[in-house]
Design a protein around this motif. Structure first.
Motif, PDB file in Angstrom:
ATOM      1  N   GLN A 134      -8.009 -39.216 -31.000  1.00 44.89           N
ATOM      2  CA  GLN A 134      -8.610 -39.311 -32.331  1.00 44.89           C
ATOM      3  C   GLN A 134      -9.265 -40.664 -32.598  1.00 44.89           C
ATOM      4  OE1 GLN A 134      -9.209 -36.794 -34.164  1.00 44.89           O
ATOM      5  NE2 GLN A 134      -9.956 -37.802 -35.993  1.00 44.89           N
ATOM      6  N   PRO A 135      -8.652 -41.804 -32.232  1.00 45.21           N
ATOM      7  CA  PRO A 135      -9.343 -43.086 -32.476  1.00 45.21           C
ATOM      8  C   PRO A 135     -10.693 -43.169 -31.747  1.00 45.21           C
ATOM      9  CG  PRO A 135      -7.029 -43.471 -32.022  1.00 45.21           C
ATOM     10  CD  PRO A 135      -7.280 -42.013 -31.750  1.00 45.21           C
ATOM     11  N   ALA A 136     -10.779 -42.614 -30.549  1.00 46.58           N
ATOM     12  CA  ALA A 136     -12.053 -42.627 -29.810  1.00 46.58           C
ATOM     13  C   ALA A 136     -13.084 -41.737 -30.496  1.00 46.58           C
ATOM     14  CB  ALA A 136     -11.831 -42.176 -28.367  1.00 46.58           C
ATOM     15  N   ARG A 137     -12.646 -40.603 -31.023  1.00 43.24           N
ATOM     16  CA  ARG A 137     -13.561 -39.717 -31.756  1.00 43.24           C
ATOM     17  C   ARG A 137     -14.100 -40.415 -32.994  1.00 43.24           C
ATOM     18  NH1 ARG A 137     -10.250 -34.074 -32.232  1.00 43.24           N
ATOM     19  NH2 ARG A 137      -9.371 -34.087 -30.153  1.00 43.24           N
ATOM     20  N   LEU A 138     -13.196 -41.052 -33.748  1.00 40.69           N
ATOM     21  CA  LEU A 138     -13.617 -41.755 -34.958  1.00 40.69           C
ATOM     22  C   LEU A 138     -14.569 -42.902 -34.642  1.00 40.69           C
ATOM     23  CD1 LEU A 138     -10.228 -41.811 -36.915  1.00 40.69           C
ATOM     24  CD2 LEU A 138     -12.257 -40.416 -37.410  1.00 40.69           C
ATOM     25  N   ARG A 139     -14.277 -43.627 -33.552  1.00 44.78           N
ATOM     26  CA  ARG A 139     -15.152 -44.730 -33.131  1.00 44.78           C
ATOM     27  C   ARG A 139     -16.543 -44.200 -32.766  1.00 44.78           C
ATOM     28  NH1 ARG A 139     -11.565 -46.963 -30.443  1.00 44.78           N
ATOM     29  NH2 ARG A 139     -11.907 -45.929 -28.455  1.00 44.78           N
ATOM     30  N   ALA A 140     -16.602 -43.090 -32.040  1.00 46.55           N
ATOM     31  CA  ALA A 140     -17.890 -42.494 -31.663  1.00 46.55           C
ATOM     32  C   ALA A 140     -18.671 -42.077 -32.908  1.00 46.55           C
ATOM     33  CB  ALA A 140     -17.665 -41.293 -30.742  1.00 46.55           C
ATOM     34  N   LEU A 141     -17.982 -41.472 -33.863  1.00 42.94           N
ATOM     35  CA  LEU A 141     -18.638 -41.051 -35.099  1.00 42.94           C
ATOM     36  C   LEU A 141     -19.150 -42.244 -35.886  1.00 42.94           C
ATOM     37  CD1 LEU A 141     -19.465 -38.846 -37.065  1.00 42.94           C
ATOM     38  CD2 LEU A 141     -17.149 -38.928 -38.017  1.00 42.94           C
ATOM     39  N   GLU A 142     -18.348 -43.284 -35.994  1.00 42.65           N
ATOM     40  CA  GLU A 142     -18.773 -44.482 -36.728  1.00 42.65           C
ATOM     41  C   GLU A 142     -19.968 -45.151 -36.056  1.00 42.65           C
ATOM     42  OE1 GLU A 142     -17.990 -45.350 -39.789  1.00 42.65           O
ATOM     43  OE2 GLU A 142     -16.794 -43.513 -39.755  1.00 42.65           O
ATOM     44  N   ARG A 143     -19.961 -45.202 -34.727  1.00 42.56           N
ATOM     45  CA  ARG A 143     -21.103 -45.786 -33.999  1.00 42.56           C
ATOM     46  C   ARG A 143     -22.367 -44.967 -34.250  1.00 42.56           C
ATOM     47  NH1 ARG A 143     -20.449 -45.920 -28.187  1.00 42.56           N
ATOM     48  NH2 ARG A 143     -22.240 -47.299 -28.258  1.00 42.56           N
ATOM     49  N   PHE A 144     -22.218 -43.651 -34.306  1.00 47.20           N
ATOM     50  CA  PHE A 144     -23.348 -42.762 -34.567  1.00 47.20           C
ATOM     51  C   PHE A 144     -23.871 -42.980 -35.983  1.00 47.20           C
ATOM     52  CE2 PHE A 144     -25.006 -38.420 -35.607  1.00 47.20           C
ATOM     53  CZ  PHE A 144     -26.037 -38.395 -34.685  1.00 47.20           C
ATOM     54  N   LYS A 145     -22.963 -43.018 -36.952  1.00 50.07           N
ATOM     55  CA  LYS A 145     -23.365 -43.234 -38.346  1.00 50.07           C
ATOM     56  C   LYS A 145     -24.039 -44.589 -38.531  1.00 50.07           C
ATOM     57  CE  LYS A 145     -20.010 -40.444 -40.893  1.00 50.07           C
ATOM     58  NZ  LYS A 145     -18.893 -40.520 -41.867  1.00 50.07           N
ATOM     59  N   ALA A 146     -23.577 -45.589 -37.783  1.00 49.31           N
ATOM     60  CA  ALA A 146     -24.140 -46.936 -37.891  1.00 49.31           C
ATOM     61  C   ALA A 146     -25.482 -47.076 -37.171  1.00 49.31           C
ATOM     62  CB  ALA A 146     -23.144 -47.958 -37.336  1.00 49.31           C
ATOM     63  N   GLY A 147     -25.884 -46.050 -36.440  1.00 49.45           N
ATOM     64  CA  GLY A 147     -27.158 -46.098 -35.725  1.00 49.45           C
ATOM     65  C   GLY A 147     -27.077 -46.774 -34.376  1.00 49.45           C
ATOM     66  N   GLU A 148     -25.871 -47.101 -33.916  1.00 51.17           N
ATOM     67  CA  GLU A 148     -25.702 -47.710 -32.595  1.00 51.17           C
ATOM     68  C   GLU A 148     -25.885 -46.671 -31.487  1.00 51.17           C
ATOM     69  OE1 GLU A 148     -21.849 -49.608 -32.417  1.00 51.17           O
ATOM     70  OE2 GLU A 148     -22.078 -50.318 -34.472  1.00 51.17           O
ATOM     71  N   VAL A 149     -25.692 -45.414 -31.834  1.00 52.80           N
ATOM     72  CA  VAL A 149     -25.792 -44.307 -30.887  1.00 52.80           C
ATOM     73  C   VAL A 149     -26.896 -43.373 -31.354  1.00 52.80           C
ATOM     74  CG1 VAL A 149     -24.555 -42.285 -30.025  1.00 52.80           C
ATOM     75  CG2 VAL A 149     -23.364 -44.455 -30.249  1.00 52.80           C
ATOM     76  N   LYS A 150     -27.802 -43.039 -30.453  1.00 51.76           N
ATOM     77  CA  LYS A 150     -28.916 -42.161 -30.783  1.00 51.76           C
ATOM     78  C   LYS A 150     -28.500 -40.695 -30.718  1.00 51.76           C
ATOM     79  CE  LYS A 150     -33.680 -41.168 -29.509  1.00 51.76           C
ATOM     80  NZ  LYS A 150     -34.878 -41.701 -28.868  1.00 51.76           N
ATOM     81  N   VAL A 151     -27.669 -40.359 -29.729  1.00 54.87           N
ATOM     82  CA  VAL A 151     -27.247 -38.980 -29.535  1.00 54.87           C
ATOM     83  C   VAL A 151     -25.718 -38.934 -29.512  1.00 54.87           C
ATOM     84  CG1 VAL A 151     -27.344 -36.957 -28.027  1.00 54.87           C
ATOM     85  CG2 VAL A 151     -29.322 -38.489 -28.171  1.00 54.87           C
ATOM     86  N   LEU A 152     -25.172 -38.053 -30.329  1.00 51.18           N
ATOM     87  CA  LEU A 152     -23.742 -37.780 -30.302  1.00 51.18           C
ATOM     88  C   LEU A 152     -23.592 -36.354 -29.784  1.00 51.18           C
ATOM     89  CD1 LEU A 152     -20.861 -38.723 -30.987  1.00 51.18           C
ATOM     90  CD2 LEU A 152     -21.185 -37.724 -33.266  1.00 51.18           C
ATOM     91  N   VAL A 153     -22.896 -36.208 -28.657  1.00 53.19           N
ATOM     92  CA  VAL A 153     -22.712 -34.898 -28.042  1.00 53.19           C
ATOM     93  C   VAL A 153     -21.279 -34.452 -28.318  1.00 53.19           C
ATOM     94  CG1 VAL A 153     -22.943 -33.538 -25.931  1.00 53.19           C
ATOM     95  CG2 VAL A 153     -24.330 -35.596 -26.226  1.00 53.19           C
ATOM     96  N   ALA A 154     -21.122 -33.207 -28.758  1.00 49.67           N
ATOM     97  CA  ALA A 154     -19.805 -32.759 -29.191  1.00 49.67           C
ATOM     98  C   ALA A 154     -19.550 -31.298 -28.857  1.00 49.67           C
ATOM     99  CB  ALA A 154     -19.680 -32.951 -30.697  1.00 49.67           C
ATOM    100  N   THR A 155     -18.275 -30.970 -28.795  1.00 48.59           N
ATOM    101  CA  THR A 155     -17.867 -29.569 -28.791  1.00 48.59           C
ATOM    102  C   THR A 155     -17.625 -29.190 -30.251  1.00 48.59           C
ATOM    103  OG1 THR A 155     -15.551 -30.182 -28.543  1.00 48.59           O
ATOM    104  CG2 THR A 155     -16.779 -29.700 -26.512  1.00 48.59           C
ATOM    105  N   ASP A 156     -17.206 -27.973 -30.489  1.00 50.34           N
ATOM    106  CA  ASP A 156     -17.006 -27.524 -31.861  1.00 50.34           C
ATOM    107  C   ASP A 156     -15.877 -28.231 -32.583  1.00 50.34           C
ATOM    108  OD1 ASP A 156     -19.109 -25.691 -32.357  1.00 50.34           O
ATOM    109  OD2 ASP A 156     -18.167 -24.309 -30.957  1.00 50.34           O
ATOM    110  N   VAL A 157     -15.118 -29.063 -31.871  1.00 51.12           N
ATOM    111  CA  VAL A 157     -14.100 -29.869 -32.538  1.00 51.12           C
ATOM    112  C   VAL A 157     -14.774 -30.726 -33.608  1.00 51.12           C
ATOM    113  CG1 VAL A 157     -14.109 -31.907 -31.025  1.00 51.12           C
ATOM    114  CG2 VAL A 157     -12.001 -31.216 -32.128  1.00 51.12           C
TER     115      VAL A 157
END
Length: 175
Positions: free
Chosen positions: A117-140
């Motif tokens: 969960q901490p890694a998921r939240l970190r990935a989401l925050e990086r995406f929201k902050a614009g540090e990540v252009k593409v966020l790839v996910a499963t239906d989770v």
């Protein structure tokens, strides 16, 4: 998926209470659960089941399964998408697409069930902050994500359940 936890919460509540349940979609198992838990419930629906938001422009591109990642890269470049939430059906599919994007030096991160969960939240925050252009996910990640002004959702793989498609596309088209 949370029926045991829900039973524990309900057992701790007073027998006489008002219970409200809100959701963008209600699957048949959730409807059955609500019928069991609620007394004389009132149901209000604003749209037919499993319909998507009218504000979303949707289109499909038929492609051989092996060429989906290549097509995704092509569309990413062609349309100049600044930020994309891409869904793959499996964790392996997520990891393969992430590896391809990283090889092309595209800022990418992933959310799937094998990530803590901490890694998921970190990935989401990086995406929201614009540090990540593409966020790839499963239906989770399809349910409960709130991302302001998300311009593009791509279904690299279509989900098996129509309701999951509604949740995926519902990540965009918000006002």
């Amino acid at each position: 998926g949370f029926s045991r936890e829900l039973d524990q919460v309900l057992a701790a509540l007073p027998k006489k209470r008002q219970t409200l349940l809100f959701s963008a979609t209600f699957s048949d198992p959730i409807r059955a659960l609500a019928a069991k838990l609620l007394v004389d419930p009132l149901s209000i629906e604003t749209a037919p089941r499993n319909t998507t938001v009218k504000a979303i422009r949707q289109w499909a591109v038929p492609v051989d399964k092996k060429r989906k990642p290549e097509l995704f890269l092509h569309l990413l470049k062609k349309h100049g998408w600044g930020q994309v939430l891409a869904f793959a059906r499996t964790r392996k599919g997520v990891d393969e697409l992430v590896a391809l994007l990283e090889a092309k030096r595209i800022a990418v991160d992933a959310i799937h069930g094998d990530k803590p969960q901490p890694a998921r939240l970190r990935a989401l925050e990086r995406f929201k902050a614009g540090e990540v252009k593409v966020l790839v996910a499963t239906d989770v990640a399809a349910r409960g994500l709130d991302i302001d002004d998300l311009p593009v959702v791509v279904n690299v793989d279509l989900p098996i359940v129509a309701e999951d498609y509604v949740h995926r596309t519902g990540r965009t088209g918000r006002k």
